[in-house]
Design a protein around this motif. Structure first.
Motif, PDB file in Angstrom:
ATOM      1  N   UNK A  79       5.712  -6.386  -8.304  1.00  0.00           N
ATOM      2  CA  UNK A  79       6.076  -6.336  -6.892  1.00  0.00           C
ATOM      3  C   UNK A  79       4.919  -5.840  -6.028  1.00  0.00           C
ATOM      4  N   UNK A  80       4.271  -4.776  -6.470  1.00  0.00           N
ATOM      5  CA  UNK A  80       3.144  -4.231  -5.712  1.00  0.00           C
ATOM      6  C   UNK A  80       1.993  -5.234  -5.676  1.00  0.00           C
ATOM      7  N   UNK A  81       1.704  -5.863  -6.809  1.00  0.00           N
ATOM      8  CA  UNK A  81       0.623  -6.858  -6.852  1.00  0.00           C
ATOM      9  C   UNK A  81       0.935  -8.038  -5.942  1.00  0.00           C
ATOM     10  N   UNK A  82       2.196  -8.497  -5.975  1.00  0.00           N
ATOM     11  CA  UNK A  82       2.585  -9.604  -5.102  1.00  0.00           C
ATOM     12  C   UNK A  82       2.397  -9.240  -3.639  1.00  0.00           C
ATOM     13  N   UNK A  83       2.814  -8.035  -3.258  1.00  0.00           N
ATOM     14  CA  UNK A  83       2.700  -7.644  -1.849  1.00  0.00           C
ATOM     15  C   UNK A  83       1.251  -7.515  -1.418  1.00  0.00           C
ATOM     16  N   UNK A  93      19.540  -0.057 -12.419  1.00  0.00           N
ATOM     17  CA  UNK A  93      19.975  -0.673 -13.658  1.00  0.00           C
ATOM     18  C   UNK A  93      19.177  -1.891 -14.075  1.00  0.00           C
ATOM     19  N   UNK A  94      18.010  -2.082 -13.495  1.00  0.00           N
ATOM     20  CA  UNK A  94      17.179  -3.235 -13.852  1.00  0.00           C
ATOM     21  C   UNK A  94      16.303  -2.897 -15.061  1.00  0.00           C
ATOM     22  N   UNK A  95      16.129  -3.842 -15.973  1.00  0.00           N
ATOM     23  CA  UNK A  95      15.289  -3.577 -17.144  1.00  0.00           C
ATOM     24  C   UNK A  95      13.804  -3.685 -16.795  1.00  0.00           C
ATOM     25  N   UNK A  96      12.980  -3.162 -17.658  1.00  0.00           N
ATOM     26  CA  UNK A  96      11.519  -3.240 -17.544  1.00  0.00           C
ATOM     27  C   UNK A  96      11.055  -2.753 -16.164  1.00  0.00           C
ATOM     28  N   UNK A  97      11.403  -1.521 -15.832  1.00  0.00           N
ATOM     29  CA  UNK A  97      11.098  -0.966 -14.513  1.00  0.00           C
ATOM     30  C   UNK A  97       9.628  -0.995 -14.165  1.00  0.00           C
ATOM     31  N   UNK A  98       8.767  -0.607 -15.124  1.00  0.00           N
ATOM     32  CA  UNK A  98       7.335  -0.572 -14.845  1.00  0.00           C
ATOM     33  C   UNK A  98       6.797  -1.956 -14.518  1.00  0.00           C
ATOM     34  N   UNK A  99       7.206  -2.946 -15.278  1.00  0.00           N
ATOM     35  CA  UNK A  99       6.728  -4.313 -15.043  1.00  0.00           C
ATOM     36  C   UNK A  99       7.159  -4.852 -13.696  1.00  0.00           C
ATOM     37  N   UNK A 100       8.407  -4.598 -13.333  1.00  0.00           N
ATOM     38  CA  UNK A 100       8.909  -5.074 -12.037  1.00  0.00           C
ATOM     39  C   UNK A 100       8.144  -4.422 -10.892  1.00  0.00           C
ATOM     40  N   UNK A 101       7.882  -3.120 -11.016  1.00  0.00           N
ATOM     41  CA  UNK A 101       7.173  -2.405  -9.945  1.00  0.00           C
ATOM     42  C   UNK A 101       5.737  -2.901  -9.818  1.00  0.00           C
ATOM     43  N   UNK A 103       0.838  -1.199   0.000  1.00  0.00           N
ATOM     44  CA  UNK A 103       0.000   0.000   0.000  1.00  0.00           C
ATOM     45  C   UNK A 103       0.877   1.255   0.000  1.00  0.00           C
ATOM     46  N   UNK A 104       1.943   1.229   0.777  1.00  0.00           N
ATOM     47  CA  UNK A 104       2.846   2.378   0.816  1.00  0.00           C
ATOM     48  C   UNK A 104       3.484   2.604  -0.550  1.00  0.00           C
ATOM     49  N   UNK A 105       3.927   1.537  -1.192  1.00  0.00           N
ATOM     50  CA  UNK A 105       4.528   1.674  -2.532  1.00  0.00           C
ATOM     51  C   UNK A 105       3.526   2.248  -3.528  1.00  0.00           C
ATOM     52  N   UNK A 106       2.279   1.810  -3.433  1.00  0.00           N
ATOM     53  CA  UNK A 106       1.284   2.177  -4.420  1.00  0.00           C
ATOM     54  C   UNK A 106       0.705   3.566  -4.165  1.00  0.00           C
ATOM     55  N   UNK A 107       0.287   3.863  -2.937  1.00  0.00           N
ATOM     56  CA  UNK A 107      -0.437   5.085  -2.653  1.00  0.00           C
ATOM     57  C   UNK A 107       0.431   6.224  -2.122  1.00  0.00           C
ATOM     58  N   UNK A 108       1.379   5.928  -1.265  1.00  0.00           N
ATOM     59  CA  UNK A 108       2.148   6.984  -0.604  1.00  0.00           C
ATOM     60  C   UNK A 108       3.360   7.380  -1.443  1.00  0.00           C
ATOM     61  N   UNK A 109       4.222   6.428  -1.737  1.00  0.00           N
ATOM     62  CA  UNK A 109       5.442   6.728  -2.481  1.00  0.00           C
ATOM     63  C   UNK A 109       5.135   6.972  -3.953  1.00  0.00           C
TER      64      UNK A 109
END
Length: 72
Positions: free
Chosen positions: A59-63, A48-56, A29-35
């Motif tokens: 990650x948020x969906x998993x959490x 330096x990780x590729x596909x930044x949007x997909x990883x984020x 929730x903090x990653x999605x709404x606050x930060x």
């Protein structure tokens, strides 16, 4: 005595699941709404990780989903 220890173990495991689930939900929730997703993408791309949007998004969906399933 074994029955009592079994009950204590079950209660401790339930408490651990609830705490872990709530921590995951709060962090997602903090990653999605606050930060914000944009700041998380910049952090991932800065590492330096590729596909930044997909990883984020993953990650948020998993959490959020994983924490909900773990807690309830």
């Amino acid at each position: 005595m074994k029955a009592f220890l079994r009950v204590v173990q079950d209660i401790a495991l339930l408490a651990a699941r609830l705490v872990a689930g709530l921590v995951l939900i709060a962090h997602g929730w903090h990653r999605w709404q606050v930060a914000g997703i944009d700041s998380q993408i910049s952090i991932v791309q800065g590492a330096g990780l590729p596909i930044g949007f997909g990883i984020v998004v993953v990650t948020i969906a998993f959490e959020l989903i994983g924490g909900t399933l773990l807690a309830f």
